[in-house]
Motif scaffolding. Structure first.
Motif, PDB file in Angstrom:
ATOM      1  N   ASP A   1      -8.341  -1.013 -20.582  1.00 51.31           N
ATOM      2  CA  ASP A   1      -7.838  -2.286 -20.049  1.00 51.31           C
ATOM      3  C   ASP A   1      -6.472  -2.146 -19.377  1.00 51.31           C
ATOM      4  O   ASP A   1      -5.648  -3.068 -19.406  1.00 51.31           O
ATOM      5  CB  ASP A   1      -7.759  -3.345 -21.159  1.00 51.31           C
ATOM      6  CG  ASP A   1      -9.109  -3.590 -21.818  1.00 51.31           C
ATOM      7  OD1 ASP A   1     -10.115  -3.634 -21.093  1.00 51.31           O
ATOM      8  OD2 ASP A   1      -9.144  -3.711 -23.058  1.00 51.31           O
ATOM      9  N   THR A   2      -6.226  -0.995 -18.801  1.00 52.49           N
ATOM     10  CA  THR A   2      -5.003  -0.804 -18.011  1.00 52.49           C
ATOM     11  C   THR A   2      -5.404  -0.512 -16.570  1.00 52.49           C
ATOM     12  O   THR A   2      -6.525  -0.075 -16.298  1.00 52.49           O
ATOM     13  CB  THR A   2      -4.143   0.351 -18.556  1.00 52.49           C
ATOM     14  OG1 THR A   2      -4.931   1.551 -18.609  1.00 52.49           O
ATOM     15  CG2 THR A   2      -3.613   0.018 -19.943  1.00 52.49           C
ATOM     16  N   PRO A   3      -4.509  -0.753 -15.625  1.00 54.23           N
ATOM     17  CA  PRO A   3      -4.889  -0.683 -14.205  1.00 54.23           C
ATOM     18  C   PRO A   3      -5.029   0.743 -13.679  1.00 54.23           C
ATOM     19  O   PRO A   3      -4.522   1.703 -14.260  1.00 54.23           O
ATOM     20  CB  PRO A   3      -3.724  -1.390 -13.508  1.00 54.23           C
ATOM     21  CG  PRO A   3      -2.558  -1.127 -14.402  1.00 54.23           C
ATOM     22  CD  PRO A   3      -3.109  -1.177 -15.805  1.00 54.23           C
ATOM     23  N   GLU A   4      -5.724   0.829 -12.572  1.00 52.89           N
ATOM     24  CA  GLU A   4      -5.773   2.056 -11.777  1.00 52.89           C
ATOM     25  C   GLU A   4      -4.826   1.856 -10.599  1.00 52.89           C
ATOM     26  O   GLU A   4      -4.930   0.875  -9.871  1.00 52.89           O
ATOM     27  CB  GLU A   4      -7.193   2.302 -11.275  1.00 52.89           C
ATOM     28  CG  GLU A   4      -7.323   3.409 -10.251  1.00 52.89           C
ATOM     29  CD  GLU A   4      -8.713   3.463  -9.646  1.00 52.89           C
ATOM     30  OE1 GLU A   4      -8.832   3.335  -8.408  1.00 52.89           O
ATOM     31  OE2 GLU A   4      -9.689   3.620 -10.409  1.00 52.89           O
ATOM     32  N   TYR A   5      -3.893   2.768 -10.438  1.00 48.97           N
ATOM     33  CA  TYR A   5      -2.939   2.681  -9.337  1.00 48.97           C
ATOM     34  C   TYR A   5      -3.347   3.648  -8.227  1.00 48.97           C
ATOM     35  O   TYR A   5      -3.932   4.701  -8.490  1.00 48.97           O
ATOM     36  CB  TYR A   5      -1.531   3.029  -9.810  1.00 48.97           C
ATOM     37  CG  TYR A   5      -0.955   2.057 -10.811  1.00 48.97           C
ATOM     38  CD1 TYR A   5      -0.497   0.807 -10.412  1.00 48.97           C
ATOM     39  CD2 TYR A   5      -0.852   2.397 -12.159  1.00 48.97           C
ATOM     40  CE1 TYR A   5       0.050  -0.086 -11.332  1.00 48.97           C
ATOM     41  CE2 TYR A   5      -0.310   1.520 -13.083  1.00 48.97           C
ATOM     42  CZ  TYR A   5       0.134   0.276 -12.668  1.00 48.97           C
ATOM     43  OH  TYR A   5       0.671  -0.598 -13.576  1.00 48.97           O
ATOM     44  N   ASN A   6      -3.027   3.275  -7.006  1.00 50.42           N
ATOM     45  CA  ASN A   6      -3.354   4.127  -5.864  1.00 50.42           C
ATOM     46  C   ASN A   6      -2.133   4.301  -4.970  1.00 50.42           C
ATOM     47  O   ASN A   6      -1.380   3.347  -4.733  1.00 50.42           O
ATOM     48  CB  ASN A   6      -4.494   3.512  -5.039  1.00 50.42           C
ATOM     49  CG  ASN A   6      -5.815   3.501  -5.793  1.00 50.42           C
ATOM     50  OD1 ASN A   6      -6.514   4.498  -5.838  1.00 50.42           O
ATOM     51  ND2 ASN A   6      -6.137   2.360  -6.402  1.00 50.42           N
ATOM     52  N   VAL A   7      -1.951   5.515  -4.485  1.00 46.52           N
ATOM     53  CA  VAL A   7      -0.861   5.795  -3.549  1.00 46.52           C
ATOM     54  C   VAL A   7      -1.413   6.654  -2.418  1.00 46.52           C
ATOM     55  O   VAL A   7      -2.233   7.549  -2.646  1.00 46.52           O
ATOM     56  CB  VAL A   7       0.317   6.513  -4.250  1.00 46.52           C
ATOM     57  CG1 VAL A   7      -0.094   7.866  -4.810  1.00 46.52           C
ATOM     58  CG2 VAL A   7       1.494   6.675  -3.288  1.00 46.52           C
ATOM     59  N   ASN A   8      -1.010   6.346  -1.202  1.00 45.54           N
ATOM     60  CA  ASN A   8      -1.434   7.124  -0.045  1.00 45.54           C
ATOM     61  C   ASN A   8      -0.428   8.230   0.248  1.00 45.54           C
ATOM     62  O   ASN A   8       0.784   8.037   0.121  1.00 45.54           O
ATOM     63  CB  ASN A   8      -1.577   6.226   1.184  1.00 45.54           C
ATOM     64  CG  ASN A   8      -2.775   5.306   1.084  1.00 45.54           C
ATOM     65  OD1 ASN A   8      -3.832   5.701   0.605  1.00 45.54           O
ATOM     66  ND2 ASN A   8      -2.622   4.064   1.529  1.00 45.54           N
ATOM     67  N   HIS A   9      -0.953   9.385   0.639  1.00 49.75           N
ATOM     68  CA  HIS A   9      -0.112  10.510   1.029  1.00 49.75           C
ATOM     69  C   HIS A   9      -0.104  10.630   2.552  1.00 49.75           C
ATOM     70  O   HIS A   9      -1.138  10.444   3.207  1.00 49.75           O
ATOM     71  CB  HIS A   9      -0.621  11.811   0.404  1.00 49.75           C
ATOM     72  CG  HIS A   9      -0.249  11.951  -1.041  1.00 49.75           C
ATOM     73  ND1 HIS A   9      -0.766  11.147  -2.023  1.00 49.75           N
ATOM     74  CD2 HIS A   9       0.617  12.799  -1.665  1.00 49.75           C
ATOM     75  CE1 HIS A   9      -0.254  11.494  -3.196  1.00 49.75           C
ATOM     76  NE2 HIS A   9       0.584  12.484  -3.006  1.00 49.75           N
ATOM     77  N   PHE A  10       1.063  10.959   3.080  1.00 52.07           N
ATOM     78  CA  PHE A  10       1.268  11.007   4.520  1.00 52.07           C
ATOM     79  C   PHE A  10       1.873  12.344   4.932  1.00 52.07           C
ATOM     80  O   PHE A  10       2.590  12.982   4.155  1.00 52.07           O
ATOM     81  CB  PHE A  10       2.236   9.899   4.962  1.00 52.07           C
ATOM     82  CG  PHE A  10       1.726   8.501   4.765  1.00 52.07           C
ATOM     83  CD1 PHE A  10       1.247   7.769   5.838  1.00 52.07           C
ATOM     84  CD2 PHE A  10       1.740   7.907   3.509  1.00 52.07           C
ATOM     85  CE1 PHE A  10       0.790   6.467   5.669  1.00 52.07           C
ATOM     86  CE2 PHE A  10       1.286   6.610   3.324  1.00 52.07           C
ATOM     87  CZ  PHE A  10       0.807   5.890   4.408  1.00 52.07           C
ATOM     88  N   ALA A  11       1.582  12.733   6.166  1.00 56.85           N
ATOM     89  CA  ALA A  11       2.365  13.778   6.824  1.00 56.85           C
ATOM     90  C   ALA A  11       3.537  13.065   7.487  1.00 56.85           C
ATOM     91  O   ALA A  11       3.348  12.128   8.265  1.00 56.85           O
ATOM     92  CB  ALA A  11       1.530  14.511   7.863  1.00 56.85           C
TER      93      ALA A  11
END
Length: 294
Positions: A257-267
């Motif tokens: 019951d905890t969130p999934e976090y998302n982060v985008n990677h960039f050049a």
């Protein structure tokens, strides 16, 4: 009054000065330059005598640039960079990509199946064999400062919304999932766990603000987060691929019951300076390799 001029010898020694300034001293620059401290000191002293100014102070309080040294460093780096660009630009006119390419990445990207950095490097080596590339794994702060000061040409890192820097250009490559993890052991209760704290980390701040976690020990780096999780006493936020790797070392699960976090990677490149042909080629390969990747 004699007119001071910059000789070819001065340019070589200015390179030594720039390396020492960026490293923070003669001792720190020894490995980078493959020179002794005595040689570095002698070369910088000769440049100072020719220019008629003191570039840096050396003494019990350590290495420090003078105001003249700060000015010399700025223009010396620009001049040396311009010289480094001559041959690659001429090569590009005849269809050959050459020159140096300095790439910086964050830690623990290799296990992410969405990251195709290795594939892009393989293609770069095959398609542009004249390019001499170097790869550095640094902290987020070190990556940003190295790109800002032109010690790196391209960095690849996760960027949270609102963290963009106006003087940088960003090319999205791939995403990365993060979970709030714990190590189920006999001596702990999940409800009593505090969250390992990383300063100015959006995921950590959200978990504390919205999911009832108390602030745990302050750390830097994912290895420190994982070490504290492994005690069974603390929860922490880790990337999916890193936690999957660690699960073979110690019990590791996502807290229910905890969130999934998302982060985008960039050049990321420095918009204040034109890309070299080698940088352009590598960014193009990164884009091609990450097409269709989420």
């Amino acid at each position: 009054m004699n007119k001071r001029t910059i000789t070819e010898r001065d340019l070589r020694f200015l390179h030594t000065f720039c390396a020492a300034a960026e490293a923070g001293g003669f001792a720190a620059a020894e490995g980078r330059l493959h020179m002794t401290k005595a040689t570095i000191s002698r070369q910088i002293k000769e440049v100072e005598e020719n220019l008629g100014v003191t570039l840096c102070s050396r003494g019990p309080q350590g290495f420090e640039l003078t105001e003249a040294g700060k000015t010399a460093l700025k223009y010396a780096k620009e001049a040396l960079d311009a010289l480094d660009r001559i041959v690659p630009q001429l090569d590009a006119m005849r269809g050959v990509i050459s020159g140096k390419l300095r790439i910086g990445i964050t830690d623990n990207l290799l296990g992410n199946p969405s990251a195709k950095i290795s594939q892009a490097l393989t293609r770069l080596k095959k398609e542009a064999p004249e390019v001499e590339f170097s790869l550095y794994t640094l902290t987020t702060h070190e990556l940003v400062e190295s790109l800002r000061t032109r010690r790196l040409d391209i960095i690849i890192k996760g960027i949270h919304p609102g963290q963009e820097i106006k003087s940088f250009n960003y090319t999205k490559l791939f995403g990365e999932k993060h979970f709030i993890c714990y190590s189920p052991q006999d001596n702990c209760e999940v409800s009593e766990m505090s969250l390992v704290f990383r300063e100015k980390h959006p995921f950590v701040e959200d978990a504390i603000a919205n999911y009832g976690f108390k602030v745990g020990p302050v750390v830097s780096g994912m290895e420190s987060v994982a070490t504290l999780i492994s005690t069974g006493l603390f929860a922490g936020i880790l990337p999916e691929q890193y936690s999957a790797m660690l699960s073979s070392v110690f019990p590791l699960e996502q807290i229910p019951d905890t969130p999934e976090y998302n982060v985008n990677h960039f050049a990321v490149t420095n918009a204040d300076y034109p890309l070299t042909p080698a940088s352009e080629a590598f960014v193009k390969l990164l884009i091609e390799e990450h097409q269709g990747v989420e």
